[in-house]
Design a protein around this motif. Sequence first.
Motif, PDB file in Angstrom:
ATOM      1  N   PRO A  51       0.842  -1.202   0.000  1.00  0.00           N
ATOM      2  CA  PRO A  51       0.000   0.000   0.000  1.00  0.00           C
ATOM      3  C   PRO A  51       0.874   1.248   0.000  1.00  0.00           C
ATOM      4  O   PRO A  51       1.939   1.268   0.621  1.00  0.00           O
ATOM      5  N   PRO A  52       0.447   2.288  -0.699  1.00  0.00           N
ATOM      6  CA  PRO A  52       1.192   3.545  -0.603  1.00  0.00           C
ATOM      7  C   PRO A  52       1.095   4.100   0.803  1.00  0.00           C
ATOM      8  O   PRO A  52       0.049   3.997   1.455  1.00  0.00           O
ATOM      9  N   MET A  59      -2.604  10.779  -2.970  1.00  0.00           N
ATOM     10  CA  MET A  59      -3.051   9.398  -2.791  1.00  0.00           C
ATOM     11  C   MET A  59      -3.404   8.772  -4.144  1.00  0.00           C
ATOM     12  O   MET A  59      -3.006   7.639  -4.438  1.00  0.00           O
ATOM     13  N   ALA A  64      -3.581   4.832  -4.832  1.00  0.00           N
ATOM     14  CA  ALA A  64      -4.569   4.437  -3.834  1.00  0.00           C
ATOM     15  C   ALA A  64      -5.938   4.259  -4.476  1.00  0.00           C
ATOM     16  O   ALA A  64      -6.344   5.041  -5.334  1.00  0.00           O
ATOM     17  N   ALA A 104      -4.598   3.338   0.893  1.00  0.00           N
ATOM     18  CA  ALA A 104      -3.323   3.853   1.384  1.00  0.00           C
ATOM     19  C   ALA A 104      -3.232   3.786   2.905  1.00  0.00           C
ATOM     20  O   ALA A 104      -4.224   3.612   3.613  1.00  0.00           O
ATOM     21  N   THR A 133      -8.448   4.638   2.482  1.00  0.00           N
ATOM     22  CA  THR A 133      -7.422   4.524   3.518  1.00  0.00           C
ATOM     23  C   THR A 133      -7.511   3.177   4.215  1.00  0.00           C
ATOM     24  O   THR A 133      -8.540   2.828   4.790  1.00  0.00           O
TER      25      THR A 133
END
Length: 252
Positions: free
Chosen positions: A8-9, A68, A73, A79, A102
């Motif tokens: 994940p970023p 993002m 994302a 993210a 998120t």
Amino acid sequence: MTPNTENPPIILIAGHWLGAWAWDEVLEHLNTSQLHALAITLPGLESEDPQRTAATLDDQAAAIQDVMTQAGASRDRPAVIVAHSGANAPVSLVLDRNPDLTQKVVWVDSGPVAPGSSFAPDLPESVTELPLPPFDALAEQASLEGLSAEVLERFRARAVPEPAPVLRESVALSNEARGRIPTTLVCCSLPGAQVLELARTGHPMFAEVTTLEDLDVVDLPTGHWPMWSRPRDLAEVIARAASQTRGADRTA
């Protein structure tokens, strides 16, 4: 920016007066973990921007969301957001508006803000920006523990005054799904047990913590700027948070 599809970023956002540079030492450690981490500078905190004192919380939230998206994302690959100190206001807006983007939020000596709150609601309209205060005054509000004279000198030299609109504006939040995002509280200035007790008793700075449904509390004893006083340890906390799974699906 080329998205990394394996991890994940991780988006790092520092608090008042700070830009992406504040995370340099943390990024050095995260980059050795084969993670896709990047730090950003919020609108209003670019020293060369002639319009920076007009930056708003909406501007900052939009910038976070743009980064993002650029980092890849999505609902399928959400993210990890790492928010330090005063970055909590624009990050809370992002979590409220798009909670499914998120996977986890990591609050670094910070936490979610309550709906309708603002950092400095009584700041006079004549004030356009808030410079970094003298360190003796700052130490009365936030712990400087662990910061060397060299670090403080760099802090003073690179700090950018905080735009006044960001400090005066109240945060409009309405989506309860933000409380279902898995959360890690990294407690530095105060131990986690004390933070949770303050939250339970309704302290306005911590009350929103009681709305979090999936909460991990990590004690990292140091001052308010652990990215400088304990960068390796903070990087390890972030890496652990990023390695955890998304968990059950959430409905926005």
